[in-house]
Design a protein around this motif. Structure first.
Motif, PDB file in Angstrom:
ATOM      1  N   ILE A   1      -0.668  -1.802  -8.688  1.00 32.36           N
ATOM      2  CA  ILE A   1       0.700  -1.293  -8.560  1.00 32.36           C
ATOM      3  C   ILE A   1       0.763   0.206  -8.828  1.00 32.36           C
ATOM      4  O   ILE A   1       1.595   0.910  -8.272  1.00 32.36           O
ATOM      5  N   PHE A   2      -0.139   0.719  -9.645  1.00 34.40           N
ATOM      6  CA  PHE A   2      -0.119   2.141  -9.982  1.00 34.40           C
ATOM      7  C   PHE A   2      -0.640   3.029  -8.853  1.00 34.40           C
ATOM      8  O   PHE A   2      -0.445   4.232  -8.879  1.00 34.40           O
ATOM      9  N   GLU A   3      -1.301   2.436  -7.854  1.00 38.66           N
ATOM     10  CA  GLU A   3      -1.867   3.227  -6.762  1.00 38.66           C
ATOM     11  C   GLU A   3      -1.039   3.170  -5.484  1.00 38.66           C
ATOM     12  O   GLU A   3      -1.268   3.956  -4.566  1.00 38.66           O
ATOM     13  N   ILE A   4      -0.076   2.263  -5.388  1.00 43.24           N
ATOM     14  CA  ILE A   4       0.758   2.156  -4.188  1.00 43.24           C
ATOM     15  C   ILE A   4       1.733   3.332  -4.185  1.00 43.24           C
ATOM     16  O   ILE A   4       2.393   3.612  -5.176  1.00 43.24           O
ATOM     17  N   ARG A   5       1.810   3.998  -3.059  1.00 44.34           N
ATOM     18  CA  ARG A   5       2.684   5.170  -2.967  1.00 44.34           C
ATOM     19  C   ARG A   5       4.123   4.736  -2.655  1.00 44.34           C
ATOM     20  O   ARG A   5       4.345   3.796  -1.912  1.00 44.34           O
ATOM     21  N   PHE A   6       5.071   5.455  -3.256  1.00 47.17           N
ATOM     22  CA  PHE A   6       6.477   5.196  -3.001  1.00 47.17           C
ATOM     23  C   PHE A   6       6.869   5.686  -1.619  1.00 47.17           C
ATOM     24  O   PHE A   6       6.197   6.536  -1.037  1.00 47.17           O
ATOM     25  N   SER A   7       7.997   5.181  -1.125  1.00 45.15           N
ATOM     26  CA  SER A   7       8.571   5.638   0.136  1.00 45.15           C
ATOM     27  C   SER A   7      10.012   6.047  -0.117  1.00 45.15           C
ATOM     28  O   SER A   7      10.676   5.497  -0.993  1.00 45.15           O
ATOM     29  N   PHE A   8      10.468   6.993   0.652  1.00 45.36           N
ATOM     30  CA  PHE A   8      11.871   7.389   0.596  1.00 45.36           C
ATOM     31  C   PHE A   8      12.218   8.054   1.922  1.00 45.36           C
ATOM     32  O   PHE A   8      11.351   8.515   2.662  1.00 45.36           O
ATOM     33  N   GLU A   9      13.497   8.044   2.230  1.00 41.35           N
ATOM     34  CA  GLU A   9      13.951   8.599   3.486  1.00 41.35           C
ATOM     35  C   GLU A   9      13.807  10.120   3.499  1.00 41.35           C
ATOM     36  O   GLU A   9      13.945  10.770   2.464  1.00 41.35           O
ATOM     37  N   GLN A  10      13.548  10.668   4.679  1.00 46.80           N
ATOM     38  CA  GLN A  10      13.449  12.120   4.825  1.00 46.80           C
ATOM     39  C   GLN A  10      14.744  12.789   4.375  1.00 46.80           C
ATOM     40  O   GLN A  10      14.723  13.855   3.761  1.00 46.80           O
ATOM     41  N   LYS A  11      15.874  12.141   4.652  1.00 43.90           N
ATOM     42  CA  LYS A  11      17.173  12.690   4.245  1.00 43.90           C
ATOM     43  C   LYS A  11      17.233  12.867   2.727  1.00 43.90           C
ATOM     44  O   LYS A  11      17.699  13.895   2.233  1.00 43.90           O
ATOM     45  N   ALA A  12      16.758  11.875   1.971  1.00 49.34           N
ATOM     46  CA  ALA A  12      16.746  11.974   0.509  1.00 49.34           C
ATOM     47  C   ALA A  12      15.816  13.099   0.057  1.00 49.34           C
ATOM     48  O   ALA A  12      16.132  13.836  -0.876  1.00 49.34           O
ATOM     49  N   LYS A  13      14.694  13.236   0.731  1.00 51.62           N
ATOM     50  CA  LYS A  13      13.757  14.306   0.378  1.00 51.62           C
ATOM     51  C   LYS A  13      14.404  15.664   0.618  1.00 51.62           C
ATOM     52  O   LYS A  13      14.363  16.549  -0.241  1.00 51.62           O
TER      53      LYS A  13
ATOM     54  N   ARG B   1      21.287  -1.240  -4.219  1.00 52.38           N
ATOM     55  CA  ARG B   1      20.007  -1.411  -3.528  1.00 52.38           C
ATOM     56  C   ARG B   1      20.254  -1.194  -2.045  1.00 52.38           C
ATOM     57  O   ARG B   1      21.153  -1.788  -1.464  1.00 52.38           O
ATOM     58  N   ARG B   2      19.466  -0.322  -1.450  1.00 50.04           N
ATOM     59  CA  ARG B   2      19.684   0.039  -0.051  1.00 50.04           C
ATOM     60  C   ARG B   2      18.338   0.100   0.667  1.00 50.04           C
ATOM     61  O   ARG B   2      17.473   0.891   0.273  1.00 50.04           O
ATOM     62  N   PRO B   3      18.172  -0.704   1.714  1.00 44.01           N
ATOM     63  CA  PRO B   3      16.919  -0.636   2.484  1.00 44.01           C
ATOM     64  C   PRO B   3      16.717   0.759   3.072  1.00 44.01           C
ATOM     65  O   PRO B   3      17.686   1.451   3.398  1.00 44.01           O
ATOM     66  N   LEU B   4      15.474   1.166   3.182  1.00 39.81           N
ATOM     67  CA  LEU B   4      15.153   2.466   3.745  1.00 39.81           C
ATOM     68  C   LEU B   4      15.243   2.407   5.259  1.00 39.81           C
ATOM     69  O   LEU B   4      14.876   1.397   5.870  1.00 39.81           O
ATOM     70  N   THR B   5      15.724   3.498   5.861  1.00 40.97           N
ATOM     71  CA  THR B   5      15.774   3.600   7.314  1.00 40.97           C
ATOM     72  C   THR B   5      15.033   4.860   7.741  1.00 40.97           C
ATOM     73  O   THR B   5      15.041   5.860   7.019  1.00 40.97           O
ATOM     74  N   PRO B   6      14.389   4.822   8.887  1.00 38.92           N
ATOM     75  CA  PRO B   6      13.651   5.983   9.369  1.00 38.92           C
ATOM     76  C   PRO B   6      14.586   7.163   9.632  1.00 38.92           C
ATOM     77  O   PRO B   6      15.758   6.958   9.884  1.00 38.92           O
ATOM     78  N   PRO B   7      14.066   8.359   9.581  1.00 38.86           N
ATOM     79  CA  PRO B   7      12.672   8.684   9.334  1.00 38.86           C
ATOM     80  C   PRO B   7      12.329   8.626   7.841  1.00 38.86           C
ATOM     81  O   PRO B   7      13.133   8.981   6.991  1.00 38.86           O
ATOM     82  N   ILE B   8      11.122   8.161   7.567  1.00 45.42           N
ATOM     83  CA  ILE B   8      10.602   8.053   6.208  1.00 45.42           C
ATOM     84  C   ILE B   8       9.767   9.294   5.915  1.00 45.42           C
ATOM     85  O   ILE B   8       8.956   9.721   6.738  1.00 45.42           O
TER      86      ILE B   8
END
Length: 146
Positions: free
Chosen positions: A4-16, A54-61
């Motif tokens: 679990i410590f090696e899996i990379r997180f994901s987030f939307e480009q908009k959030a970034k 809780r909100r599912p991620l939508t592309p672009p990621i």
């Protein structure tokens, strides 16, 4: 089994674009609230968990620049543990850790809910998150929907 410590997180480009790079100066953000990209991610995740958003991620990621391991390596050991504990609490069982990808997905989705909450506040004129006290206030001082 994946670590679990090696899996990379994901987030939307908009959030970034609208939150992470704005408040994380390590990567050139305009405010000095956070030093690393993972710190506003944790901020958003805590808000998402506390508000039960809780909100599912939508592309672009966006690119996936960090993991729990990255957090641990950069003074974030307690933050990493807190995310895991909140994940277990929301799942209602330790079994969520049997599939680390599911645990990371859960954290990603709560962080995404938190990002959208932060962005909504900013759209409504909240512009003082460049102060660490304001960041703490958003976590601890707002009324939560229970």
């Amino acid at each position: 089994m994946e670590d679990i410590f090696e899996i990379r997180f994901s987030f939307e480009q908009k959030a970034k674009d609208e939150v992470i790079t704005k408040f994380a100066n390590k990567q050139g953000g305009q405010f000095n609230v956070f030093s690393y990209h993972w710190q506003p991610f944790v901020w958003a995740a805590v808000i998402g968990f506390l508000r039960d958003e809780r909100r599912p991620l939508t592309p672009p990621i966006a690119d996936k620049p960090f993991s729990l391991s990255t957090m641990r390596a950069h003074e974030g050991e307690n933050d990493a543990r807190a995310l895991i504990c909140m994940c277990i609490a929301k799942a209602g069982t330790l079994d969520i850790l049997k599939n680390p990808q599911d645990a990371i997905l859960l954290i990603n989705e709560y962080a995404n809910g938190g990002f959208y909450h932060i962005m909504k506040l900013m759209e409504n004129g909240e512009n003082s998150f460049n102060d660490m006290e304001k960041v703490k206030q958003e976590i601890f001082s707002r009324e939560l929907p229970y």
